[in-house]
Design a protein around this motif. Structure first.
Motif, short mmCIF file in Angstrom:
data_model
loop_
_atom_site.label_atom_id
_atom_site.label_comp_id
_atom_site.label_asym_id
_atom_site.label_seq_id
_atom_site.Cartn_x
_atom_site.Cartn_y
_atom_site.Cartn_z
N LEU A 282 0.41 -3.85 -27.06
CA LEU A 282 0.56 -3.38 -28.56
C LEU A 282 -0.55 -2.33 -29.05
O LEU A 282 -0.37 -1.69 -30.52
CB LEU A 282 0.60 -4.64 -28.95
N LEU A 283 -1.74 -2.26 -28.83
CA LEU A 283 -2.62 -1.56 -29.30
C LEU A 283 -2.34 0.39 -28.89
O LEU A 283 -2.69 0.92 -29.38
CB LEU A 283 -4.46 -1.56 -28.98
N THR A 284 -2.01 0.27 -27.69
CA THR A 284 -1.62 1.94 -27.35
C THR A 284 -0.60 2.14 -28.29
O THR A 284 -0.20 2.98 -28.14
CB THR A 284 -1.30 1.71 -25.65
N GLU A 285 0.39 1.11 -28.47
CA GLU A 285 1.77 1.65 -28.85
C GLU A 285 1.55 1.86 -30.78
O GLU A 285 2.27 2.82 -30.80
CB GLU A 285 2.91 0.66 -28.79
N ARG A 286 0.85 0.95 -30.63
CA ARG A 286 0.44 1.57 -32.91
C ARG A 286 -0.71 2.52 -32.71
O ARG A 286 -1.18 2.45 -33.54
CB ARG A 286 -0.01 0.20 -33.35
N ASP A 287 -0.95 3.00 -31.18
CA ASP A 287 -2.16 3.93 -31.38
C ASP A 287 -3.33 3.60 -32.42
O ASP A 287 -4.40 3.83 -33.20
CB ASP A 287 -1.84 4.80 -32.55
N LEU A 288 -3.90 1.96 -32.01
CA LEU A 288 -5.19 1.50 -32.90
C LEU A 288 -6.13 1.11 -31.46
O LEU A 288 -5.92 0.55 -30.30
CB LEU A 288 -4.51 -0.24 -33.15
N ARG A 289 -7.09 1.89 -32.49
CA ARG A 289 -8.24 2.10 -31.87
C ARG A 289 -9.51 0.40 -32.38
O ARG A 289 -9.42 0.90 -33.71
CB ARG A 289 -9.63 3.50 -31.60
N LEU A 290 -9.83 0.03 -31.06
CA LEU A 290 -10.65 -1.18 -31.72
C LEU A 290 -12.01 -0.75 -31.97
O LEU A 290 -12.90 0.39 -31.83
CB LEU A 290 -10.89 -2.41 -30.71
N THR A 291 -12.74 -1.04 -33.81
CA THR A 291 -13.79 -0.87 -33.93
C THR A 291 -14.73 -2.18 -33.16
O THR A 291 -14.71 -3.18 -34.28
CB THR A 291 -13.49 -1.36 -35.57
N LYS A 292 -15.90 -1.53 -33.44
CA LYS A 292 -17.47 -2.17 -33.50
C LYS A 292 -18.20 -2.42 -34.10
O LYS A 292 -17.96 -3.72 -33.97
CB LYS A 292 -17.98 -1.11 -32.24
N SER A 293 -17.81 -1.55 -34.86
CA SER A 293 -18.21 -2.05 -36.55
C SER A 293 -18.15 -3.83 -37.21
O SER A 293 -19.10 -4.17 -37.97
CB SER A 293 -18.58 -1.44 -37.60
N LEU A 294 -16.26 -3.94 -36.38
CA LEU A 294 -16.41 -5.14 -37.08
C LEU A 294 -15.96 -6.43 -36.31
O LEU A 294 -15.25 -7.03 -36.24
CB LEU A 294 -14.51 -4.68 -37.22
N GLY A 295 -16.87 -5.78 -34.88
CA GLY A 295 -16.78 -6.57 -34.00
C GLY A 295 -15.28 -7.14 -33.58
O GLY A 295 -14.74 -7.78 -32.89
N GLN A 296 -14.49 -5.89 -33.08
CA GLN A 296 -13.38 -6.72 -32.80
C GLN A 296 -13.11 -6.72 -30.97
O GLN A 296 -13.14 -5.30 -30.39
CB GLN A 296 -12.20 -4.91 -32.90
N ASN A 297 -13.79 -7.65 -30.48
CA ASN A 297 -13.78 -7.31 -28.88
C ASN A 297 -12.95 -8.68 -28.84
O ASN A 297 -12.92 -10.07 -29.50
CB ASN A 297 -15.00 -7.59 -28.15
N PHE A 298 -11.57 -8.60 -28.60
CA PHE A 298 -9.91 -9.56 -28.52
C PHE A 298 -10.42 -10.04 -26.82
O PHE A 298 -10.52 -9.81 -26.04
CB PHE A 298 -8.99 -8.67 -28.80
N LEU A 299 -9.84 -11.43 -27.70
CA LEU A 299 -9.64 -12.42 -26.65
C LEU A 299 -8.84 -12.53 -26.03
O LEU A 299 -7.85 -12.79 -26.43
CB LEU A 299 -10.08 -13.97 -27.07
N HIS A 300 -8.18 -12.14 -24.23
CA HIS A 300 -6.86 -11.78 -24.27
C HIS A 300 -6.51 -12.73 -22.81
O HIS A 300 -5.68 -13.05 -22.30
CB HIS A 300 -6.99 -11.01 -23.62
N ASP A 301 -7.87 -13.57 -23.00
CA ASP A 301 -7.38 -14.77 -21.68
C ASP A 301 -6.71 -16.42 -22.85
O ASP A 301 -7.24 -16.94 -23.09
CB ASP A 301 -8.87 -15.39 -20.45
N GLY A 302 -5.69 -16.70 -22.24
CA GLY A 302 -4.31 -17.85 -22.61
C GLY A 302 -5.17 -19.04 -21.95
O GLY A 302 -5.92 -20.16 -23.30
N ASN A 303 -6.63 -19.46 -21.02
CA ASN A 303 -7.17 -20.48 -20.99
C ASN A 303 -8.13 -20.64 -22.37
O ASN A 303 -8.34 -21.52 -22.25
CB ASN A 303 -7.24 -19.92 -19.59
N GLN A 304 -9.12 -19.75 -22.21
CA GLN A 304 -9.92 -19.39 -23.27
C GLN A 304 -9.66 -19.57 -24.64
O GLN A 304 -10.00 -20.44 -24.92
CB GLN A 304 -11.04 -18.23 -23.04
N LEU A 305 -8.70 -19.03 -25.47
CA LEU A 305 -7.92 -18.95 -26.24
C LEU A 305 -7.51 -20.19 -26.03
O LEU A 305 -7.57 -21.36 -27.34
CB LEU A 305 -6.58 -18.16 -26.45
N ARG A 306 -6.39 -21.33 -25.55
CA ARG A 306 -5.79 -23.10 -25.39
C ARG A 306 -7.39 -23.58 -26.02
O ARG A 306 -7.51 -24.78 -26.68
CB ARG A 306 -5.54 -23.03 -24.87
#
Ligand code: SAM
Length: 269
Positions: free
Chosen positions: A4-28
């Motif tokens: 999704l990030l690639t498709e929409r050409d979205l670059r994550l911003t460090k200053s906004l703390g954009q470290n996205f959680l992708h692990d389903g177990n940890q999210l649950r």
């Protein structure tokens, strides 16, 4: 998520703390720590692309998400278009909490917070007159350790006391860095804090508690009595110290929450 990030050409911003959680177990695990049921209202700060939001929307009666980055707003609106229990605000959560003092007492915070503003956000919520019943926050490990610290630990300090006055730590679990995209430079953990069943101090006393703790930890290695004399008359302080059996040489880092509470009561009387 990466697609999704690639498709929409979205670059994550460090200053906004954009470290996205992708692990389903940890999210649950984070959502489960919220113990969210249909009767609950949940505040999520920093939904990002909405992986945690999805779990919360499925469990809670109401979810209010606040996201600062405008690029994620249309994505979130689209993703949760069918969810009647979902409200999204495009705002800076810290500024919103400061200017819009709501009654949060029937709410739970469940969030993977932007690390740079995690501490002020938690203090703002903890000091609110009507603070949330539960705080489940993923943040930097070092901050998590401060939130759950006891007086015998190096992590014990201002943040510990400002939050623990209203909340009891109920748990803390590490989240491996590999579960985030991009991988953060720091370790992460999720803390669970539950609002105390009884307030230890009333609101006016709470403000004095904050002054005492801030002054006491303003110079960690100094005797607290000397520091407090900048704000309170020596006679009053010495009487309070005598009643509480405190050593005049004691430093703030050696006092328990209960001792700070007692000291506050004496100085307010
Ligand atoms: N919840 C998502 C997840 O777990 O993948 C994203 C979490 S990411 C650590 C932090 C999120 O908070 C980002 O979406 C970022 O844009 C947002 N954010 C940063 N500062 C913010 C602020 N002051 N108020 C609201 N959101 C903020």
């Amino acid at each position: 998520m990466k697609q999704l990030l690639t498709e929409r050409d979205l670059r994550l911003t460090k200053s906004l703390g954009q470290n996205f959680l992708h692990d389903g177990n940890q999210l649950r695990r984070i959502a489960d720590a919220g113990e969210v049921v249909a009767a609950n209202k949940v505040l999520e700060i920093g939904p990002g692309l909405g992986p945690l939001t999805e779990l919360l929307v499925a469990q809670a009666g109401e979810v209010l998400a606040i996201e600062k980055d405008a690029r994620f707003i249309p994505i979130l609106k689209e993703r949760f278009a069918a969810a009647k229990n979902f409200t999204l605000l495009h705002d800076d959560a810290l500024e919103l909490l400061k200017r819009d003092r709501r009654d949060w007492s029937a709410w739970k915070l469940v969030a993977n917070l932007p690390y740079s503003v995690a501490s002020p956000i938690l203090v703002e919520l903890a000091e609110a007159n009507d603070c949330p019943e539960r705080l489940v926050a993923t943040l930097q490990m070092e901050v998590a350790q401060r939130l759950v610290a006891t007086p015998d630990s190096d992590h014990y300090g201002l943040l510990t006391l400002l939050v623990q006055l209203r909340y009891e730590p109920r748990g803390c679990f590490k989240i491996p860095s590999s579960c985030f995209h991009p991988v953060p430079d720091v370790d992460s953990a999720c803390v669970v804090l539950v609002r105390r069943s009884q307030m230890l101090l009333d609101h006016a006393q709470g403000r004095t508690f904050t002054r005492i703790v801030k002054r006491g930890f303003s110079q960690r290695r100094k005797m607290m009595l000397k520091l407090l004399k900048q704000d309170w008359p020596a006679v009053k302080l010495e009487a309070a110290y005598a009643t509480l059996g405190l050593d005049a040489q004691v430093r703030a880092e050696k006092l328990s929450l209960e001792q700070f509470v007692e000291l506050t009561r004496h100085l307010c009387s």
